[in-house]
Design a protein around this motif. Structure first.
Motif, PDB file in Angstrom:
ATOM      1  N   ALA A 169       0.835  -1.207   0.000  1.00  0.00           N
ATOM      2  CA  ALA A 169       0.000   0.000   0.000  1.00  0.00           C
ATOM      3  C   ALA A 169       0.872   1.261   0.000  1.00  0.00           C
ATOM      4  N   THR A 170       1.944   1.228   0.772  1.00  0.00           N
ATOM      5  CA  THR A 170       2.799   2.413   0.865  1.00  0.00           C
ATOM      6  C   THR A 170       3.580   2.609  -0.437  1.00  0.00           C
ATOM      7  N   ALA A 171       4.041   1.536  -1.018  1.00  0.00           N
ATOM      8  CA  ALA A 171       4.735   1.627  -2.312  1.00  0.00           C
ATOM      9  C   ALA A 171       3.785   2.153  -3.383  1.00  0.00           C
ATOM     10  N   ALA A 172       2.543   1.669  -3.374  1.00  0.00           N
ATOM     11  CA  ALA A 172       1.555   2.130  -4.350  1.00  0.00           C
ATOM     12  C   ALA A 172       1.337   3.630  -4.210  1.00  0.00           C
ATOM     13  N   SER A 173       1.282   4.090  -2.984  1.00  0.00           N
ATOM     14  CA  SER A 173       1.082   5.521  -2.749  1.00  0.00           C
ATOM     15  C   SER A 173       2.303   6.319  -3.205  1.00  0.00           C
ATOM     16  N   ALA A 174       3.485   5.807  -2.920  1.00  0.00           N
ATOM     17  CA  ALA A 174       4.713   6.507  -3.334  1.00  0.00           C
ATOM     18  C   ALA A 174       4.743   6.647  -4.857  1.00  0.00           C
ATOM     19  N   LEU A 175       4.424   5.583  -5.562  1.00  0.00           N
ATOM     20  CA  LEU A 175       4.436   5.639  -7.032  1.00  0.00           C
ATOM     21  C   LEU A 175       3.399   6.631  -7.550  1.00  0.00           C
ATOM     22  N   LYS A 176       2.231   6.659  -6.932  1.00  0.00           N
ATOM     23  CA  LYS A 176       1.204   7.624  -7.341  1.00  0.00           C
ATOM     24  C   LYS A 176       1.750   9.063  -7.328  1.00  0.00           C
ATOM     25  N   HIS A 177       2.584   9.381  -6.358  1.00  0.00           N
ATOM     26  CA  HIS A 177       3.138  10.743  -6.259  1.00  0.00           C
ATOM     27  C   HIS A 177       3.997  11.126  -7.466  1.00  0.00           C
ATOM     28  N   THR A 178       4.387  10.150  -8.291  1.00  0.00           N
ATOM     29  CA  THR A 178       5.271  10.445  -9.438  1.00  0.00           C
ATOM     30  C   THR A 178       4.513  10.668 -10.738  1.00  0.00           C
ATOM     31  N   VAL A 179       3.186  10.643 -10.688  1.00  0.00           N
ATOM     32  CA  VAL A 179       2.410  10.882 -11.913  1.00  0.00           C
ATOM     33  C   VAL A 179       1.351  11.965 -11.679  1.00  0.00           C
ATOM     34  N   HIS A 180       1.053  12.702 -12.756  1.00  0.00           N
ATOM     35  CA  HIS A 180      -0.007  13.698 -12.688  1.00  0.00           C
ATOM     36  C   HIS A 180      -1.371  13.027 -12.621  1.00  0.00           C
ATOM     37  N   GLY A 181      -2.306  13.679 -11.989  1.00  0.00           N
ATOM     38  CA  GLY A 181      -3.678  13.183 -11.930  1.00  0.00           C
ATOM     39  C   GLY A 181      -3.947  12.479 -10.618  1.00  0.00           C
ATOM     40  N   ASP A 182      -5.223  12.263 -10.367  1.00  0.00           N
ATOM     41  CA  ASP A 182      -5.640  11.693  -9.091  1.00  0.00           C
ATOM     42  C   ASP A 182      -5.377  10.211  -8.982  1.00  0.00           C
ATOM     43  N   CYS A 183      -5.273   9.539 -10.118  1.00  0.00           N
ATOM     44  CA  CYS A 183      -5.375   8.092  -9.995  1.00  0.00           C
ATOM     45  C   CYS A 183      -4.065   7.370 -10.230  1.00  0.00           C
ATOM     46  N   ASN A 184      -3.946   6.322  -9.456  1.00  0.00           N
ATOM     47  CA  ASN A 184      -2.846   5.383  -9.527  1.00  0.00           C
ATOM     48  C   ASN A 184      -2.805   4.783 -10.936  1.00  0.00           C
ATOM     49  N   GLN A 185      -1.624   4.723 -11.529  1.00  0.00           N
ATOM     50  CA  GLN A 185      -1.485   4.235 -12.892  1.00  0.00           C
ATOM     51  C   GLN A 185      -0.641   2.981 -12.951  1.00  0.00           C
ATOM     52  N   PHE A 186      -0.531   2.257 -11.840  1.00  0.00           N
ATOM     53  CA  PHE A 186       0.430   1.164 -11.782  1.00  0.00           C
ATOM     54  C   PHE A 186      -0.282  -0.161 -11.527  1.00  0.00           C
ATOM     55  N   SER A 187       0.230  -1.188 -12.192  1.00  0.00           N
ATOM     56  CA  SER A 187      -0.323  -2.530 -12.006  1.00  0.00           C
ATOM     57  C   SER A 187       0.281  -3.157 -10.752  1.00  0.00           C
ATOM     58  N   GLU A 188      -0.323  -4.248 -10.339  1.00  0.00           N
ATOM     59  CA  GLU A 188       0.210  -4.992  -9.189  1.00  0.00           C
ATOM     60  C   GLU A 188       1.666  -5.393  -9.454  1.00  0.00           C
ATOM     61  N   GLU A 189       1.911  -5.828 -10.669  1.00  0.00           N
ATOM     62  CA  GLU A 189       3.259  -6.262 -11.023  1.00  0.00           C
ATOM     63  C   GLU A 189       4.262  -5.103 -10.912  1.00  0.00           C
ATOM     64  N   GLU A 190       3.841  -3.940 -11.323  1.00  0.00           N
ATOM     65  CA  GLU A 190       4.743  -2.785 -11.258  1.00  0.00           C
ATOM     66  C   GLU A 190       5.017  -2.353  -9.820  1.00  0.00           C
ATOM     67  N   VAL A 191       3.985  -2.390  -8.981  1.00  0.00           N
ATOM     68  CA  VAL A 191       4.203  -2.029  -7.573  1.00  0.00           C
ATOM     69  C   VAL A 191       5.165  -3.040  -6.941  1.00  0.00           C
ATOM     70  N   ASN A 192       4.945  -4.318  -7.216  1.00  0.00           N
ATOM     71  CA  ASN A 192       5.847  -5.331  -6.671  1.00  0.00           C
ATOM     72  C   ASN A 192       7.256  -5.193  -7.232  1.00  0.00           C
ATOM     73  N   GLY A 193       7.348  -4.835  -8.495  1.00  0.00           N
ATOM     74  CA  GLY A 193       8.660  -4.603  -9.109  1.00  0.00           C
ATOM     75  C   GLY A 193       9.393  -3.471  -8.415  1.00  0.00           C
ATOM     76  N   PHE A 194       8.653  -2.440  -8.088  1.00  0.00           N
ATOM     77  CA  PHE A 194       9.249  -1.309  -7.374  1.00  0.00           C
ATOM     78  C   PHE A 194       9.732  -1.738  -5.992  1.00  0.00           C
ATOM     79  N   LEU A 195       8.918  -2.536  -5.293  1.00  0.00           N
ATOM     80  CA  LEU A 195       9.327  -3.011  -3.970  1.00  0.00           C
ATOM     81  C   LEU A 195      10.585  -3.861  -4.065  1.00  0.00           C
ATOM     82  N   ALA A 196      10.700  -4.620  -5.143  1.00  0.00           N
ATOM     83  CA  ALA A 196      11.856  -5.505  -5.299  1.00  0.00           C
ATOM     84  C   ALA A 196      13.114  -4.739  -5.695  1.00  0.00           C
TER      85      ALA A 196
END
Lengths: 332, 332, 332, 332, 332, 332
Positions: free
Chosen positions: D297-324
């Motif tokens: 959840a925290t990684a998903a929120s961090a990634l959201k901060h890097t894109v314009h707009g209200d909505c999360n643009q990342f897939s589960e795989e991408e969030v997990n990739g970021f965590l890894a």
């Protein structure tokens, strides 16, 4: 293909975006151009070996000019660096009924303030087929009137054809002043862009009721029999976005006129005349028929009106393709 | 030069970019405007001493309105701050065959929700030559019908001429409702923008087969002999990008019509009518001939169509230059 | 409302900005589109239940295609992910006399390299009223010629009407090759987009001096009596910015022609034909009169020309509103 | 994967460009978003079957909302069309030391003015695993306090888990008012986003010197033992461009804390909390360990901060990739 | 609130976009600014009655300057129109390790070429509390050295306080030349922006090992006891995007220093010093404590760094809000 | 100054705008670049006589490549035209914690599909001091492994120094395959960019606990004593926006390391390594000291990170100015 040298001032142009006035603009488009530089680029596009001689300040703007020319394969060995500034002007782009409007800020430029020929003439003119210059150069200063004459004489001595575009600008000098200088220059010219207005207001040919352009071409050639080719465009302005353009040519003591090109909408008119001159010189270099020359030149000018910036962006093949296909089909 | 007060609502307009529909847009252009504010800016451009009275919220958008007016030299002493919101609307810009489309979101605005005259009338009208207001203001609420009448009466008491642009909007009130209110207001009006549609649908003049605009102007003046000047435009719409515009004027019991302006392409049509009214009031203030008035007003409107945003961006000198030169030449 | 399946390649299009040539561009606009995908979006806009079948790479570009379709409410269950690349092409947008120019880079795409039917046919065709495919699909590879035939046969077996847009592209296959393949496909087609050029150059109908389109429609139907509906547009090109478009329809053994739409300026012509096909299929699904069908389809195509991107952005209500109101009025 | 329903208001956001204040802006970026809509998009990105219920006006802006949701594969069957307006707000984006600033214009929106449950509840809740709503909904009107309670009860009756994000906004209601309403709602909640401020100021838990977040989570759960999961973020603000974010979770009567994410520069902070909630609900649906839930959840929120707009643009795989992978490496 | 006159040159600035070098730029941002104009706008933002005196060319660029000032509520009665050109300069914006780079093109401007005081002094100085000018003005020409002295003397005669920002620019004059002129001007100054570099290199104060700024302030005041207030900033440059700024003030024979502001990222540094001066003069006019003055001025400067353009865009309330809240929180 | 030939593939890069993901992008930035082309531009910027050999399609994209090189004064006589396509790739630019992400679409390019040496070797290598190529070229196809070897041998025969950047890319070939090919190429190399990873994974040097880079440089040189110079960078990645970069050099059997450059924010990282190589080769050609070489190369690379696009935009003077001045000061 020929070898060509063009020489003159190149300026920084700032243009407004469509539908925005100059005094409102918080961003402007940047272009570099000048009559002789634009002709140089046209001719390089058509495969000639072209060099542009000028002087620009030794700063980022001068470097930008050099990159601009190099991008279009114009040689820059004769582009000098020095002096105080790059001349600029502001173009409030017109649209529909609203005419374009220009604010000049070109005084004191590196080129305008030159006081002597800083190039080695043998380098400048060696092997050159055509030396092209415009009436803007002698308009910049009394010194430049002398230097232009000097350059034309040297060009002739080196066996170059001299091409001259009168390009009279009332903001730079009076008709009287221009007329006197032209008298000294035209005896050295081979190819000359000049129209009805030039004939009457600068060269002193009396307007004759009922006479058309061929009459004036003939009269001008009578005055300067050394000039083998005269050419100019007739532009019918419906609005800033809608013009009709017809090319005219006096050559072999005969008058030629192109198909009229209906240009609508106009994207950017600046440089349209230079694209015409470039196309015409290309035709002369290729030694095709006068009718082919004037069709090519007018088509080249029409295409230039469809792109932003001063310079023609079309190859010989593309101009010919346009002449063959007519306008507007998708090329898939 | 005269002193003018205009009063009305000013709104925030969001416009789409060319060729993009509203529901696709991820960026929109921002403009501020309203009929009376636009007239104010036109008159300030022409050198008059103009003030605009309105009410905007006390936030960044209200501040933006104030900056917008100040930039064009309109005085903002009578711009009140308070209330809940700035009215907005969304303009999907039209092009070619596709008409523009408007989504209004103007209810509950600071201005529309005003319930009393919050200005000191002696400050508002002191020394004012013309007080200008439009039919949009009484359309906003029953309260504004009363307030508008009150303001008109006060203006007359202070010796102002009252200028009124009927500007009927079917989204705000019915023809019946508007007709009844207009009956109470028009007796206080000196200059009135009204056309055929207003005459027939709002003022109850029976349409007459074969009769043209002069007939209806005459009939309207018969109803309201206090109104010295009627004016409106005739717009022939070929497409959203191509209109012909003719100004019409009833003055000195005579009908005047301008040269027809062919406007193509249209950059932004919003505010075209206000530029026309501004030009007309300018002519009245300058006391030039009726034909000069209507030519100037129509030219001013035509030029407005060539720039983005609600407001006229041209000086008196530029409008006159356009009338003298015709369209489309480069001004060097 | 009907249930529709369209199947074909979808590509990434890069377009230049107005007045900028491809070789100068430092930014390009991104659109996704293809004939069958564009038809799918049109029909979804009109409220039909539409699915698009294709194959795209399993990367961000494939994901972008999926989002593009979903945004317009096209179902993506049959959008497969895999293969090497998304086909791309570059559009140098034309304007005025300068024609648009296309550079294709579509070989080796995920769709073009498919070698078998990867969908379960019972899922693809279940409950589908119309299966739409174009001649670009069999042009992609010999394999796709076989697969297209196979799909058409299956569609017929599942009780679908088969819609086919010949859409001949000389860069993909020769007229001879196309003609031979069409012979195998057309016996399975119910609705066919084909015009004079297709009749003569692909279907082998001899050109007949003095005969017009109805003659060729009749001849084509004689060859393929299974085809109930033929349709195409006539496009008169004044310039890249100014076209006249007329829709034509052969149905119930009768020729129908739409009002001619004058489209100027053209914002983006790509997808104009697909919007026409989409409008036509909509009319067939709604079972309105042939004249209504062809008017709607042509109006839909005209409106498409006023927006950027491949796909029609207008609802049924908006197309009908345009037909009722004519062009260019502000919709307030 | 689960089936999720979120319900709430969705608004139109106008944002300034970087380094430009609101009162200067002549162009603004357009985004659509709202807490519950943003959570819906996050969960749809992760592959869940998600529907969003709301009400928007029946105009282009309502259509834009529908397209926005569809693009991200959120079902729109429960998106109602009607009412007067789409709520809007203006975000002056912050940077460095300058904080972002918001101007709300959300009163009288289609959603806020709803007076009854216009959906069929059996359609809304059928098969739904989680029903998610936020404290903004009951804050909109007294009616919405009743409707929210009614919806929560229905959800429980249909066997849904109820997820509730307190999301207190002082501009919408007082702490006292909010506190009273929360007392009626929280007995129906299963998963609750609430932090220290909520505990103390809304739920009436006395602040305790030296106690940290686990203490308050425990106290809140003691008050509402039906709530199985509490969660919130701790945000350390260095500047508008530089934040540190730590996720916290109370689950299985145990406190979990994520790795702290250093977010610099922040592109767009709006929706960061919703991305966190979306990530958390995803973890609950996937039934992974509490530590995995809070890291995701925290990684998903961090990634959201890097894109314009209200909505999360990342897939589960991408969030997990970021965590890894940790931050900032090029993914080739 | 006070009445303030500032006088000096205002220039047109062209800035590159982020990450693009000047020689590559095909679009540039347009700003208008100059030290004294920027100070004028700051003080008008804070509610003072401010006028700016200068001279600009009588063309669209001069008009743009007038609109720029009016937008921020600076009176333009003393803005003269005439002369040849508006001075320009080109700013290649820096980022990170890459420093900004400036190309000046300011010679021969309308203001620089003034040869006499063209304003009526009684109009200029009537009722004025503070007359503010900078060291750039006397650096423009020997004539301006005389005129500046003349204006300062007149200001004193009219009872104004004279504020002077030394603002030494090595490209305009030598340290020796500047030092000599300053000796003639400083006896008329009340408030002076000067730092360590000015003290040592221009005013001839010997550098003293181990001594800090208070020592040099004291020494300068010993030389010019008429100067009541000295002030300057200390800037610690980590990179073009990351600076620390501390304001310093010598007043009441005491040294004051502000909290250090960490500015990262910097949006636009130009005008940061003028925003500091504007904030400082505001504090002097409001007669708050020296510590409040220097905190306010430094905060005002820090906020300026977060917006594009030369001029401070923040109200007194916003600067105080920033001081109260610290950086980076969303203001909802 | 030296004469340099670089040879390799040049590609079209599409980049997203900041804060926008690839699948959302409706506009992308266009750049042209490739390792060897980027090195060529660096060296041309420093005044060397540089030519780039490659093959591009004979269309507008090929022409764009030619214009790109010419703009930076790289000779294009050895740029061949033909084949099917220009390789492309898509860069989703990273920011902060979000890493950049690349989608390649480079197969089947004109260069990759070359099957023989289409240049005349005596033209290619005549007078050339350094021939530079990278490990990407042999990775493109088995044919290119043979051709690369052939070219290296020819270069040696013509007396060139051979410069080789290993630049291993796992997407193009396996470590095993690369290792085998490198064994055949490295015997012909004089200058080699290779680091720890290359040494261990490609050249088979056993990792040694506690040993640092000098150890591996020494071991590599032991294997290939013909290689006089090894170099590489150490990059410490805090985030996609914040890196520390240190240059390392093995020369004269000695290890040299540059000052560490703190790069924040990073504008565009692509081409940073090529700018390093370009700076290094420049130092070798100028024959300055190893420490000067490595400082210059690292500074050149740091500056590259502050501009968009693949290629270094800085002159030798600017790089030296940066080394002298440190970061971030305004250059007035």
């Amino acid at each position: 293909m020929g070898k060509v040298l063009t020489l003159g001032e190149i300026m920084l142009r700032f243009s407004t975006n469509q539908g925005i006035r100059l005094a409102q603009s918080d961003t402007m488009a940047v272009h570099y151009g000048g009559g002789e530089a634009n002709v140089a680029i046209s001719l390089a596009n058509y495969g000639h070996d072209v060099s542009f001689a000028s002087k620009v300040p030794n700063n980022s703007l001068g470097e930008a000019v050099k990159k601009h020319l190099a991008r279009y394969h114009v040689a820059t060995e004769s582009l000098l660096f020095g002096g105080d500034r790059l001349g600029t002007y502001y173009l409030e782009s017109g649209i529909g009924q609203r005419a374009a409007s220009v604010v000049y800020d070109r005084a004191h430029s590196s080129f305008a303030e030159m006081t002597s020929i800083e190039w080695a003439k043998e380098d400048l003119f060696d092997g050159v087929d055509i030396f092209h210059v415009s009436g803007i150069t002698p308009a910049l200063s009394p010194t430049w009137q002398t230097l232009t004459l000097d350059l034309m004489k040297s060009a002739k001595e080196h066996g170059c054809k001299v091409s001259f575009d009168i390009n009279y600008r009332g903001k730079l000098w009076s008709q009287k002043e221009a007329g006197e200088v032209l008298k000294t220059l035209l005896p050295y010219v081979d190819y000359c862009s000049a129209g009805y207005m030039d004939a009457v207001h600068l060269l002193g040919i009396a307007p004759q009721e009922g006479e058309e352009l061929p009459y004036y071409y003939k009269k001008m050639q009578a005055l300067y029999p050394n000039i083998q080719v005269f050419y100019s465009t007739k532009r019918q302005v419906t609005s800033a976005s809608d013009n009709h353009l017809t090319g005219t040519l006096w050559m072999d003591e005969t008058y030629f006129e192109s198909t009229t090109q209906a240009i609508c909408p106009i994207v950017d008119r600046v440089g349209g005349g230079d694209a015409f001159s470039g196309g015409l010189l290309h035709g002369l270099l290729k030694k095709v028929s006068p009718q082919e020359i004037i069709e090519f030149a007018t088509a080249a000018s029409a295409l230039k009106h469809t792109v932003h910036g001063d310079c023609n962006q079309f190859s010989e093949e593309e101009v010919n393709g346009f002449l063959a296909a007519g306008s507007g089909k998708i090329i898939r």
